[in-house]
Design a protein around this motif. Structure first.
Motif, mmCIF file in Angstrom:
data_model
loop_
_atom_site.group_PDB
_atom_site.id
_atom_site.type_symbol
_atom_site.label_atom_id
_atom_site.label_comp_id
_atom_site.label_asym_id
_atom_site.label_seq_id
_atom_site.Cartn_x
_atom_site.Cartn_y
_atom_site.Cartn_z
ATOM 1 N N ALA A 75 27.465 85.572 50.070
ATOM 2 C CA ALA A 75 26.038 85.914 50.142
ATOM 3 C C ALA A 75 25.861 87.419 50.319
ATOM 4 O O ALA A 75 26.665 88.090 50.963
ATOM 5 C CB ALA A 75 25.370 85.169 51.290
ATOM 6 N N PHE A 76 24.810 87.937 49.707
ATOM 7 C CA PHE A 76 24.499 89.354 49.827
ATOM 8 C C PHE A 76 22.992 89.522 49.815
ATOM 9 O O PHE A 76 22.243 88.574 49.567
ATOM 10 C CB PHE A 76 25.147 90.159 48.689
ATOM 11 N N ALA A 77 22.540 90.718 50.114
ATOM 12 C CA ALA A 77 21.104 90.984 50.137
ATOM 13 C C ALA A 77 20.763 92.111 49.178
ATOM 14 O O ALA A 77 21.590 92.976 48.887
ATOM 15 C CB ALA A 77 20.648 91.349 51.546
ATOM 16 N N LEU A 78 19.547 92.058 48.673
ATOM 17 C CA LEU A 78 19.016 93.097 47.804
ATOM 18 C C LEU A 78 17.676 93.565 48.359
ATOM 19 O O LEU A 78 16.963 92.797 49.014
ATOM 20 C CB LEU A 78 18.821 92.557 46.385
ATOM 21 N N ILE A 79 17.342 94.809 48.097
ATOM 22 C CA ILE A 79 16.061 95.363 48.535
ATOM 23 C C ILE A 79 15.060 95.247 47.391
ATOM 24 O O ILE A 79 15.324 95.713 46.278
ATOM 25 C CB ILE A 79 16.214 96.841 48.933
ATOM 26 N N CYS A 80 13.939 94.609 47.673
ATOM 27 C CA CYS A 80 12.909 94.452 46.639
ATOM 28 C C CYS A 80 12.223 95.790 46.354
ATOM 29 O O CYS A 80 11.951 96.579 47.257
ATOM 30 C CB CYS A 80 11.854 93.454 47.091
ATOM 31 N N GLU A 81 11.930 96.003 45.080
ATOM 32 C CA GLU A 81 11.198 97.200 44.678
ATOM 33 C C GLU A 81 10.140 96.781 43.666
ATOM 34 O O GLU A 81 10.442 96.155 42.652
ATOM 35 C CB GLU A 81 12.128 98.233 44.059
ATOM 36 N N GLY A 82 8.884 97.093 43.956
ATOM 37 C CA GLY A 82 7.810 96.716 43.040
ATOM 38 C C GLY A 82 6.944 95.604 43.607
ATOM 39 O O GLY A 82 7.133 95.159 44.735
ATOM 40 N N ASP A 83 5.977 95.160 42.798
ATOM 41 C CA ASP A 83 4.988 94.203 43.300
ATOM 42 C C ASP A 83 4.777 92.996 42.397
ATOM 43 O O ASP A 83 3.807 92.263 42.559
ATOM 44 C CB ASP A 83 3.646 94.907 43.520
ATOM 45 N N SER A 84 5.682 92.735 41.457
ATOM 46 C CA SER A 84 5.443 91.635 40.521
ATOM 47 C C SER A 84 5.592 90.266 41.175
ATOM 48 O O SER A 84 5.145 89.274 40.624
ATOM 49 C CB SER A 84 6.404 91.727 39.326
ATOM 50 N N MET A 85 6.235 90.205 42.372
ATOM 51 C CA MET A 85 6.411 88.920 43.036
ATOM 52 C C MET A 85 5.507 88.776 44.260
ATOM 53 O O MET A 85 5.711 87.895 45.098
ATOM 54 C CB MET A 85 7.876 88.734 43.434
ATOM 55 N N GLU A 86 4.502 89.648 44.366
ATOM 56 C CA GLU A 86 3.531 89.489 45.444
ATOM 57 C C GLU A 86 2.651 88.258 45.172
ATOM 58 O O GLU A 86 2.447 87.878 44.023
ATOM 59 C CB GLU A 86 2.661 90.747 45.545
ATOM 60 N N PRO A 87 2.175 87.607 46.240
ATOM 61 C CA PRO A 87 2.257 88.047 47.636
ATOM 62 C C PRO A 87 3.513 87.582 48.374
ATOM 63 O O PRO A 87 3.748 87.980 49.499
ATOM 64 C CB PRO A 87 1.019 87.401 48.261
ATOM 65 N N GLY A 88 4.311 86.722 47.748
ATOM 66 C CA GLY A 88 5.468 86.175 48.447
ATOM 67 C C GLY A 88 6.514 87.195 48.793
ATOM 68 O O GLY A 88 7.087 87.188 49.884
#
Length: 220
Positions: free
Chosen positions: A129-142
């Motif tokens: 498992a790994f993590a990524l940092i979200c960038e942008g707003d296409s998956m808002e509001p979740g």
């Protein structure tokens, strides 16, 4: 109407509080009258507490604790702020996973495979498992810009699940909701201002894994 009988637990608690108060009194080297004068609790009530006749009220426990310079829960465990079923932090198993760059919640961005941070998370996590940092707003509001998304590495993602996907010849990465349509895969945004990305034989992509957890960090 007051109860005629105490529970066995309350009877035992009276004994424990009485023993604690007498121990504190001896350690402080004072007399019960000093406790009366120092707390403002009347004489007969103090003697009843020390003799185990009555359970002290929360208000009086706090006064007694202040007099003896201890925490209230050291006199009466009912005032312990820690839930009885809580797991001590040193017994919680933490898993350390890498944060690997950023992933677009918008138009795909260049894939970055550099570890930029680590997260320590409780509970079971799948291998790799790994993590990524979200960038942008296409998956808002979740999902919002700056959120950390924990990814379970897997090429198999069900419709409706959010996946981290490499596109454009594995050069760009994006985070979208997956939908299978015939022989194609549609990467769906949740923000209606964005259009889906369609993967097919002419526009292939590679699923890195699916979202299993999100940690809200707010704006980066």
């Amino acid at each position: 109407m007051a109860r005629a009988e105490l529970t066995p637990q309350e009877k035992q608690l009276k004994k424990e509080i009485s023993a604690t108060l007498n121990r504190l009194l001896e350690a402080k080297g004072c007399k019960k009258i000093d406790v009366v004068n120092g707390t403002g609790i009347n004489n007969s009530t103090i003697y009843d507490y020390f003799n185990g006749k009555f359970l002290p009220t929360q208000k009086n426990v706090i006064k007694l604790a202040a007099f003896f310079h201890v925490k209230p829960e050291e006199i009466d465990p009912r005032l312990d702020p820690t839930p009885s079923n809580a797991i001590p932090i040193n017994r919680i198993e933490l898993h350390r996973i890498p944060v690997i760059g950023t992933i677009a919640c918008g138009d795909p961005i260049d894939a970055e495979q550099n570890v930029v941070d680590y997260l320590e998370l409780p509970g079971h996590l799948p291998d790799g498992a790994f993590a990524l940092i979200c960038e942008g707003d296409s998956m808002e509001p979740g999902l919002q810009d700056g959120d950390r998304v924990v990814i379970e590495p897997t090429p198999n993602v069900e419709d409706g699940e959010v996946a981290a996907v490499l596109v454009d010849g594995d050069t760009k990465a994006t985070l979208k909701q997956v939908r299978h349509v015939g022989d194609t895969i549609w990467l769906m945004p949740t923000n209606p201002a964005y259009s889906p990305i369609v993967l097919d034989k002419d526009h292939p992509g590679r699923i890195l894994g699916k979202k299993i957890q999100m940690i809200r960090y707010g704006s980066r």
